[in-house]
Scaffold this motif. Structure first.
Motif, mmCIF file in Angstrom:
data_model
loop_
_atom_site.group_PDB
_atom_site.id
_atom_site.type_symbol
_atom_site.label_atom_id
_atom_site.label_comp_id
_atom_site.label_asym_id
_atom_site.label_seq_id
_atom_site.Cartn_x
_atom_site.Cartn_y
_atom_site.Cartn_z
ATOM 1 N N LEU A 261 -72.876 38.993 -10.749
ATOM 2 C CA LEU A 261 -71.888 38.291 -11.577
ATOM 3 C C LEU A 261 -70.773 37.724 -10.704
ATOM 4 C CD1 LEU A 261 -70.804 37.536 -14.383
ATOM 5 C CD2 LEU A 261 -69.718 39.784 -14.481
ATOM 6 N N GLY A 262 -70.289 38.506 -9.751
ATOM 7 C CA GLY A 262 -69.274 37.994 -8.834
ATOM 8 C C GLY A 262 -69.791 36.867 -7.967
ATOM 9 N N GLN A 263 -71.071 36.939 -7.551
ATOM 10 C CA GLN A 263 -71.652 35.857 -6.754
ATOM 11 C C GLN A 263 -71.765 34.568 -7.560
ATOM 12 O OE1 GLN A 263 -75.366 37.506 -5.444
ATOM 13 N NE2 GLN A 263 -74.414 38.870 -3.928
ATOM 14 N N VAL A 264 -72.098 34.691 -8.854
ATOM 15 C CA VAL A 264 -72.176 33.499 -9.709
ATOM 16 C C VAL A 264 -70.801 32.857 -9.838
ATOM 17 C CG1 VAL A 264 -72.579 32.747 -12.080
ATOM 18 C CG2 VAL A 264 -74.211 34.267 -10.967
ATOM 19 N N VAL A 265 -69.777 33.673 -10.058
ATOM 20 C CA VAL A 265 -68.418 33.136 -10.181
ATOM 21 C C VAL A 265 -67.994 32.453 -8.883
ATOM 22 C CG1 VAL A 265 -66.002 33.790 -10.505
ATOM 23 C CG2 VAL A 265 -67.770 34.807 -11.947
ATOM 24 N N HIS A 266 -68.306 33.072 -7.753
ATOM 25 C CA HIS A 266 -67.945 32.466 -6.467
ATOM 26 C C HIS A 266 -68.687 31.152 -6.237
ATOM 27 C CE1 HIS A 266 -66.760 32.253 -2.270
ATOM 28 N NE2 HIS A 266 -68.036 32.104 -1.933
ATOM 29 N N ALA A 267 -69.977 31.131 -6.582
ATOM 30 C CA ALA A 267 -70.756 29.894 -6.400
ATOM 31 C C ALA A 267 -70.227 28.771 -7.292
ATOM 32 C CB ALA A 267 -72.238 30.167 -6.684
#
Length: 658
Positions: A261-267
């Motif tokens: 979820l954090g990786q999606v937000v960062h991307a």
């Protein structure tokens, strides 16, 4: 129209066993949260600002009325709204979403608000349905179905790019009591567990969806809005929770999904070309709320105190990145008007070509019977043909013009022929390309084979050259070694002549010990032992015991018998007496007789017959038996005794001279 994700933060109160401090301070009027720097010795504070912030005194109703209530109107207008609670474990997410009997959470308040709004409208134009699922260890389960019968549900994507969970059950509700009965039964199936931080910790992500279907008769359309209420499982620090192995597996799945979820937000914030929605079931389901076509609201639940300061800081950083995401809400509507019927011209069947008989009849009608010689104009089709009444140069009426050929006649045959020609052309072209490809592959194979043969030939030549060089070097080394051995042998013999008897005997003892070392290994080397003993013989040429041992070792090498067995036979012959031997019927006696005979022959052949010793007493026989166990108690001990005798004589001579 773009709309950014709204973020709210809520700080829970201290519980009974926690110590109050000012590590986290909330300012609801300014909408800011400040947290002390977790680094040792730091005195500064980090400050974050969000859409709304709630301190420890905030109520459930205040949060609902300010942030969640406006979303219900969007759901009745055909939009999708998603509210999800995020935070570390024991930060109050489930309390915010579900609440309890005295303080209802967001879910019961949203249901009541939707049902009240429905009662104000036409009852037949609005319908409400509910679905409830959980994501446990990255698998999706339906909570409205009994858990023992609930299968793992797959996630699919429809033709419009919308994400949905296949085979997820959905139940219609008409009153809050009906919803409460369904929801209470479903919550019992949700996965929970006890940890050091929370007695009823959520071990899965839960998602409740309320679908609002609104029929607009005047506009001939149906609006479909949704409200997704997500209770995320909290990220866990296993050092604080004290999880057992089963809880560790659940914690690993929770932390992995939250990491994605954090990786999606960062991307999404960095504008990456690939958004990792598919790396987790959670992000796949929340894809519409993160950069999709829905309205998003993130509620960050914070735990107070220095103990959770680092986790609180991570949650606030995640919320700061999330509020930069932009969604593009889209109204979900469906036209209820019946589909228009196609025009009759478009639906008319194609004209069939005329057959041969029909064509001939048509030609006779068109010619108007001119072939019969009649000069009366005939009907052509449905009217009079003036061309048939026009006189020719001869004064006769000219026959009517032949009809134009029908363009549809033989059209199918022409199309078939054209298709066959095209197929033949393409097949021929493909065959030519295939032949060229095969020729190219054969050429490449020939070149590769030739290259491999050339390399093999070069390697063979290099190996032969190296082999010749090694042969020359080996021959040179052997010649050098032969010369060196010859020189050493001459030097040893010369050295033996100039050394004193005492020194010569000590050197001989060293060579005997080296030879004995080659005989005591697991695989004795008789040749090496013989070479060392022969070198020792050069220093003590008068030692009869050493000569006898060399002769026995030569016999063992020549006849291929173990040297240990030969020595045992010799020892038995010199010690044991025939009068006290074992009974003639025993196996040991036969073996002893055979070894004695073999030893006599070998000794007679080398040095002559050995002298028999007299029959010893029982005490002497025990001593001889003990002596047989020592395999090499011979020349080296005799030489030591001789050396000691030589030394004593020299000392006596020195004393007399003194």
């Amino acid at each position: 129209m773009a709309a950014k994700v709204k973020v709210s933060a809520r700080l829970r109160p201290f519980v009974n066993n926690e110590t109050s401090d000012d590590a986290v301070i909330v300012n609801p009027e300014e909408g800011t949260i400040s947290i002390s720097n977790p680094r040792p010795g730091a005195t500064d504070r980090f400050k974050f600002s969000f859409t709304s912030c709630y301190d420890q005194s905030a109520t459930q109703e205040e949060i609902f009325m300010r942030d969640v209530q406006p979303l219900i109107e969007h759901a009745f207008n055909g939009l999708v709204c998603t509210v999800f609670a995020y935070g570390v474990t024991s930060s109050g997410k489930t309390h915010t979403i579900q609440g309890n009997v005295s303080e209802p959470g967001i879910i019961p308040r949203v249901v009541k608000a939707i049902l009240e709004r429905k009662h104000l409208m036409d009852q037949g134009s609005v319908s409400i349905a509910v679905s409830y699922m959980e994501i446990y260890k990255d698998d999706v389960y339906d909570l409205l179905v009994a858990r023992e019968n609930a299968p793992k549900l797959p996630i699919r994507e429809d033709m419009n790019g919308k994400i949905f969970v296949a085979n997820l059950s959905e139940k219609s509700i008409g009153s809050f009591q009906e919803f409460d009965r369904i929801y209470s039964h479903a919550c019992k199936s949700r996965s929970t567990g006890s940890t050091n931080l929370n007695r009823a910790s959520s071990r899965s992500h839960a998602l409740l969806t309320l679908t609002v279907t609104k029929l607009d008769v005047s506009a001939n359309k149906v609006l479909i809005g949704k409200v997704n209420l997500v209770d995320l499982a909290g990220s866990e620090n296993n050092k604080l929770t004290g999880n057992d192995p089963s809880r560790m597996a659940e914690s690993s799945a929770i932390n992995k999904s939250l990491t994605v979820l954090g990786q999606v937000v960062h991307a999404l914030n960095t504008g990456a070309s690939r958004i990792p929605y598919r790396d987790s079931k959670l992000t796949r389901i929340l894809q519409d709320a993160l950069g999709g076509s829905s309205i998003g609201l993130l509620i960050c639940n914070l735990a107070p105190g220095v103990k959770f300061r680092q986790d609180t800081l991570n949650t606030l950083n995640f919320a700061t990145r999330t509020k930069q995401i932009e969604n593009r809400p889209v109204v979900n509507e469906r036209d209820t008007r019946p589909a228009a019927k196609p025009h009759f011209a478009a639906a008319a069947p194609a004209r069939a070509p005329l057959g041969p008989r029909q064509s001939a009849a048509h030609a006779r009608i068109s010619m108007g019977g001119a072939g019969t010689g009649s000069h009366i104009p005939k009907l052509n089709g449905f009217g009079y043909n003036p061309a048939s009444a026009r006189p020719s140069l001869g004064g006769q009426f000219a026959p009517s013009a032949p009809p134009k050929p029908d363009p549809l006649e033989n059209l199918e045959e022409k199309i078939t022929k054209a298709v066959q020609q095209e197929v033949e052309r393409r097949l021929a072209e493909r065959e030519t390309q295939e032949r060229q490809r095969i020729d190219e592959l054969e050429r490449l194979e020939r070149e590769r084979t030739a290259e491999l043969e050339r390399q093999a030939e070069e390697q063979r030549a290099a190996l032969m050259k190296k082999h010749d060089e090694l042969n020359k070097l080996l021959k040179k080394t052997l010649r050098k070694a032969e010369k060196e051995n010859q020189r050493v042998s001459e030097g040893d013999s010369l050295e033996a002549k100039v050394l004193s008897p005492k020194t010569a005997k000590r050197i001989a003892m060293s060579y005997v010990s080296l030879g004995r070392a080659y005989l005591t290994t697991k695989q004795p080397d008789y040749s090496e032992a013989l070479s060392y003993w022969q070198k020792a013989e050069g220093y003590v040429p008068d030692n009869k015991a050493l000569k006898k041992r060399i002769a026995e070792l030569q016999i063992a090498i020549r006849e291929g018998i173990p040297f240990r067995m030969l020595k045992s036979a010799r020892t038995s012959h010199s010690v044991d007496s025939p009068s006290v031997a074992s009974p003639s019927g025993s196996r040991d006696h036969k073996e002893s007789q055979r070894l004695r005979l073999r030893h006599r022959k070998a000794s007679a052949k080398a040095k002559g017959e050995l002298v028999q010793t007299p029959s010893p007493s029982k005490k002497k026989r025990d001593a001889a038996k003990q002596q047989k166990e020592d395999v090499f108690l011979d020349s080296d001990e005799e030489m030591e005794a001789a050396c000691d005798e030589e030394s004593s004589k020299e000392r006596a001579t020195s004393e007399m001279l003194a």
